[in-house]
Motif scaffolding. Structure first.
Motif, PDB file in Angstrom:
ATOM      1  N   ARG A 108       1.710 -18.534 -38.212  1.00 45.51           N
ATOM      2  CA  ARG A 108       0.899 -18.031 -39.330  1.00 45.51           C
ATOM      3  C   ARG A 108       0.792 -19.066 -40.434  1.00 45.51           C
ATOM      4  O   ARG A 108      -0.283 -19.276 -41.012  1.00 45.51           O
ATOM      5  N   ALA A 109       1.915 -19.734 -40.729  1.00 46.69           N
ATOM      6  CA  ALA A 109       1.915 -20.750 -41.786  1.00 46.69           C
ATOM      7  C   ALA A 109       1.024 -21.925 -41.399  1.00 46.69           C
ATOM      8  O   ALA A 109       0.249 -22.433 -42.226  1.00 46.69           O
ATOM      9  N   VAL A 110       1.109 -22.363 -40.155  1.00 40.79           N
ATOM     10  CA  VAL A 110       0.286 -23.478 -39.690  1.00 40.79           C
ATOM     11  C   VAL A 110      -1.190 -23.102 -39.751  1.00 40.79           C
ATOM     12  O   VAL A 110      -2.030 -23.891 -40.207  1.00 40.79           O
ATOM     13  N   CYS A 111      -1.521 -21.893 -39.315  1.00 34.88           N
ATOM     14  CA  CYS A 111      -2.920 -21.462 -39.316  1.00 34.88           C
ATOM     15  C   CYS A 111      -3.459 -21.314 -40.736  1.00 34.88           C
ATOM     16  O   CYS A 111      -4.623 -21.627 -40.987  1.00 34.88           O
ATOM     17  N   ASP A 112      -2.607 -20.844 -41.643  1.00 34.46           N
ATOM     18  CA  ASP A 112      -3.032 -20.756 -43.041  1.00 34.46           C
ATOM     19  C   ASP A 112      -3.293 -22.138 -43.621  1.00 34.46           C
ATOM     20  O   ASP A 112      -4.255 -22.341 -44.360  1.00 34.46           O
ATOM     21  N   ALA A 113      -2.446 -23.100 -43.275  1.00 34.79           N
ATOM     22  CA  ALA A 113      -2.570 -24.444 -43.832  1.00 34.79           C
ATOM     23  C   ALA A 113      -3.663 -25.260 -43.149  1.00 34.79           C
ATOM     24  O   ALA A 113      -4.403 -25.990 -43.813  1.00 34.79           O
ATOM     25  N   GLN A 114      -3.791 -25.160 -41.830  1.00 35.05           N
ATOM     26  CA  GLN A 114      -4.702 -26.009 -41.073  1.00 35.05           C
ATOM     27  C   GLN A 114      -6.038 -25.344 -40.737  1.00 35.05           C
ATOM     28  O   GLN A 114      -6.959 -26.019 -40.314  1.00 35.05           O
ATOM     29  N   GLY A 115      -6.071 -24.027 -40.842  1.00 33.09           N
ATOM     30  CA  GLY A 115      -7.286 -23.301 -40.477  1.00 33.09           C
ATOM     31  C   GLY A 115      -7.118 -22.627 -39.127  1.00 33.09           C
ATOM     32  O   GLY A 115      -6.452 -23.147 -38.234  1.00 33.09           O
ATOM     33  N   ALA A 116      -7.734 -21.456 -39.004  1.00 38.11           N
ATOM     34  CA  ALA A 116      -7.572 -20.647 -37.797  1.00 38.11           C
ATOM     35  C   ALA A 116      -8.182 -21.301 -36.563  1.00 38.11           C
ATOM     36  O   ALA A 116      -7.798 -20.982 -35.445  1.00 38.11           O
ATOM     37  N   ASN A 117      -9.116 -22.216 -36.728  1.00 34.03           N
ATOM     38  CA  ASN A 117      -9.773 -22.858 -35.589  1.00 34.03           C
ATOM     39  C   ASN A 117      -9.220 -24.247 -35.288  1.00 34.03           C
ATOM     40  O   ASN A 117      -9.771 -24.958 -34.446  1.00 34.03           O
ATOM     41  N   SER A 118      -8.116 -24.617 -35.941  1.00 36.13           N
ATOM     42  CA  SER A 118      -7.555 -25.952 -35.737  1.00 36.13           C
ATOM     43  C   SER A 118      -6.740 -26.015 -34.445  1.00 36.13           C
ATOM     44  O   SER A 118      -6.260 -25.011 -33.929  1.00 36.13           O
ATOM     45  N   GLY A 119      -6.600 -27.210 -33.943  1.00 35.02           N
ATOM     46  CA  GLY A 119      -5.779 -27.432 -32.754  1.00 35.02           C
ATOM     47  C   GLY A 119      -4.321 -27.113 -33.009  1.00 35.02           C
ATOM     48  O   GLY A 119      -3.618 -26.607 -32.127  1.00 35.02           O
ATOM     49  N   GLU A 120      -3.866 -27.403 -34.230  1.00 35.93           N
ATOM     50  CA  GLU A 120      -2.481 -27.117 -34.583  1.00 35.93           C
ATOM     51  C   GLU A 120      -2.206 -25.621 -34.553  1.00 35.93           C
ATOM     52  O   GLU A 120      -1.152 -25.174 -34.119  1.00 35.93           O
ATOM     53  N   CYS A 121      -3.153 -24.839 -35.013  1.00 40.06           N
ATOM     54  CA  CYS A 121      -3.025 -23.383 -35.012  1.00 40.06           C
ATOM     55  C   CYS A 121      -2.940 -22.869 -33.577  1.00 40.06           C
ATOM     56  O   CYS A 121      -2.075 -22.057 -33.236  1.00 40.06           O
ATOM     57  N   ALA A 122      -3.830 -23.365 -32.726  1.00 34.56           N
ATOM     58  CA  ALA A 122      -3.825 -22.947 -31.321  1.00 34.56           C
ATOM     59  C   ALA A 122      -2.506 -23.322 -30.645  1.00 34.56           C
ATOM     60  O   ALA A 122      -1.937 -22.524 -29.894  1.00 34.56           O
ATOM     61  N   ALA A 123      -2.009 -24.526 -30.933  1.00 35.39           N
ATOM     62  CA  ALA A 123      -0.752 -24.964 -30.338  1.00 35.39           C
ATOM     63  C   ALA A 123       0.416 -24.101 -30.812  1.00 35.39           C
ATOM     64  O   ALA A 123       1.314 -23.782 -30.034  1.00 35.39           O
ATOM     65  N   ALA A 124       0.383 -23.716 -32.082  1.00 38.42           N
ATOM     66  CA  ALA A 124       1.462 -22.878 -32.620  1.00 38.42           C
ATOM     67  C   ALA A 124       1.484 -21.512 -31.935  1.00 38.42           C
ATOM     68  O   ALA A 124       2.540 -20.989 -31.591  1.00 38.42           O
ATOM     69  N   TRP A 125       0.295 -20.941 -31.709  1.00 39.67           N
ATOM     70  CA  TRP A 125       0.240 -19.637 -31.025  1.00 39.67           C
ATOM     71  C   TRP A 125       0.579 -19.774 -29.550  1.00 39.67           C
ATOM     72  O   TRP A 125       1.137 -18.854 -28.944  1.00 39.67           O
ATOM     73  N   ASP A 126       0.286 -20.927 -28.954  1.00 41.22           N
ATOM     74  CA  ASP A 126       0.704 -21.168 -27.569  1.00 41.22           C
ATOM     75  C   ASP A 126       2.227 -21.154 -27.465  1.00 41.22           C
ATOM     76  O   ASP A 126       2.790 -20.618 -26.501  1.00 41.22           O
ATOM     77  N   ALA A 127       2.895 -21.729 -28.456  1.00 35.78           N
ATOM     78  CA  ALA A 127       4.363 -21.735 -28.475  1.00 35.78           C
ATOM     79  C   ALA A 127       4.899 -20.307 -28.566  1.00 35.78           C
ATOM     80  O   ALA A 127       5.884 -19.961 -27.902  1.00 35.78           O
ATOM     81  N   VAL A 128       4.236 -19.473 -29.364  1.00 37.51           N
ATOM     82  CA  VAL A 128       4.640 -18.069 -29.473  1.00 37.51           C
ATOM     83  C   VAL A 128       4.490 -17.383 -28.117  1.00 37.51           C
ATOM     84  O   VAL A 128       5.398 -16.675 -27.662  1.00 37.51           O
ATOM     85  N   GLU A 129       3.370 -17.600 -27.467  1.00 39.98           N
ATOM     86  CA  GLU A 129       3.117 -16.974 -26.167  1.00 39.98           C
ATOM     87  C   GLU A 129       4.144 -17.409 -25.123  1.00 39.98           C
ATOM     88  O   GLU A 129       4.606 -16.597 -24.314  1.00 39.98           O
ATOM     89  N   GLU A 130       4.509 -18.682 -25.136  1.00 41.15           N
ATOM     90  CA  GLU A 130       5.507 -19.179 -24.190  1.00 41.15           C
ATOM     91  C   GLU A 130       6.860 -18.513 -24.411  1.00 41.15           C
ATOM     92  O   GLU A 130       7.537 -18.138 -23.459  1.00 41.15           O
ATOM     93  N   LEU A 131       7.258 -18.378 -25.664  1.00 40.10           N
ATOM     94  CA  LEU A 131       8.529 -17.709 -25.967  1.00 40.10           C
ATOM     95  C   LEU A 131       8.487 -16.247 -25.560  1.00 40.10           C
ATOM     96  O   LEU A 131       9.465 -15.724 -25.015  1.00 40.10           O
ATOM     97  N   GLN A 132       7.379 -15.577 -25.802  1.00 38.63           N
ATOM     98  CA  GLN A 132       7.262 -14.175 -25.415  1.00 38.63           C
ATOM     99  C   GLN A 132       7.316 -14.025 -23.899  1.00 38.63           C
ATOM    100  O   GLN A 132       7.935 -13.094 -23.389  1.00 38.63           O
ATOM    101  N   ALA A 133       6.709 -14.963 -23.180  1.00 38.18           N
ATOM    102  CA  ALA A 133       6.754 -14.920 -21.720  1.00 38.18           C
ATOM    103  C   ALA A 133       8.179 -15.122 -21.227  1.00 38.18           C
ATOM    104  O   ALA A 133       8.631 -14.437 -20.302  1.00 38.18           O
ATOM    105  N   GLU A 134       8.902 -16.044 -21.834  1.00 38.85           N
ATOM    106  CA  GLU A 134      10.295 -16.281 -21.452  1.00 38.85           C
ATOM    107  C   GLU A 134      11.147 -15.051 -21.741  1.00 38.85           C
ATOM    108  O   GLU A 134      11.997 -14.671 -20.942  1.00 38.85           O
ATOM    109  N   ALA A 135      10.913 -14.419 -22.875  1.00 42.16           N
ATOM    110  CA  ALA A 135      11.657 -13.204 -23.225  1.00 42.16           C
ATOM    111  C   ALA A 135      11.389 -12.110 -22.194  1.00 42.16           C
ATOM    112  O   ALA A 135      12.309 -11.406 -21.760  1.00 42.16           O
ATOM    113  N   SER A 136      10.154 -11.987 -21.780  1.00 38.79           N
ATOM    114  CA  SER A 136       9.795 -10.991 -20.777  1.00 38.79           C
ATOM    115  C   SER A 136      10.457 -11.312 -19.445  1.00 38.79           C
ATOM    116  O   SER A 136      10.988 -10.432 -18.774  1.00 38.79           O
TER     117      SER A 136
END
Length: 74
Positions: free
Chosen positions: A17-45
């Motif tokens: 959320r912080a990265v997306c607020d700072a870099q913009g919702a359409n930035s590559g950094e924002c997408a990469a940050a949410w990809d990291a979230v998805e990977e952690l959620q998949a591992e938790a599952s």
């Protein structure tokens, strides 16, 4: 999900959320940050789907040399 991994997921969500607020919702950094979230959620599952070890399996982890834990090749 274990408490430790839940904490990590929440930290990654906050970071994303912080990265997306700072870099913009359409930035590559924002997408990469949410990809990291998805990977952690998949591992938790994945971790939550592992069957619990039996008492014998736990014992053999601690005492692999015990007679009960020997594995013989046919």
């Amino acid at each position: 999900m274990t408490n430790e991994i839940q904490t990590k997921v929440q930290e990654e969500i906050n970071q994303a959320r912080a990265v997306c607020d700072a870099q913009g919702a359409n930035s590559g950094e924002c997408a990469a940050a949410w990809d990291a979230v998805e990977e952690l959620q998949a591992e938790a599952s994945h971790q939550s789907q592992k069957p619990a070890k039996t008492g014998l399996e736990k014992y053999c982890d601690d005492n692999p040399e015990a007679a009960e834990c020997r594995i013989y090749d046919d």
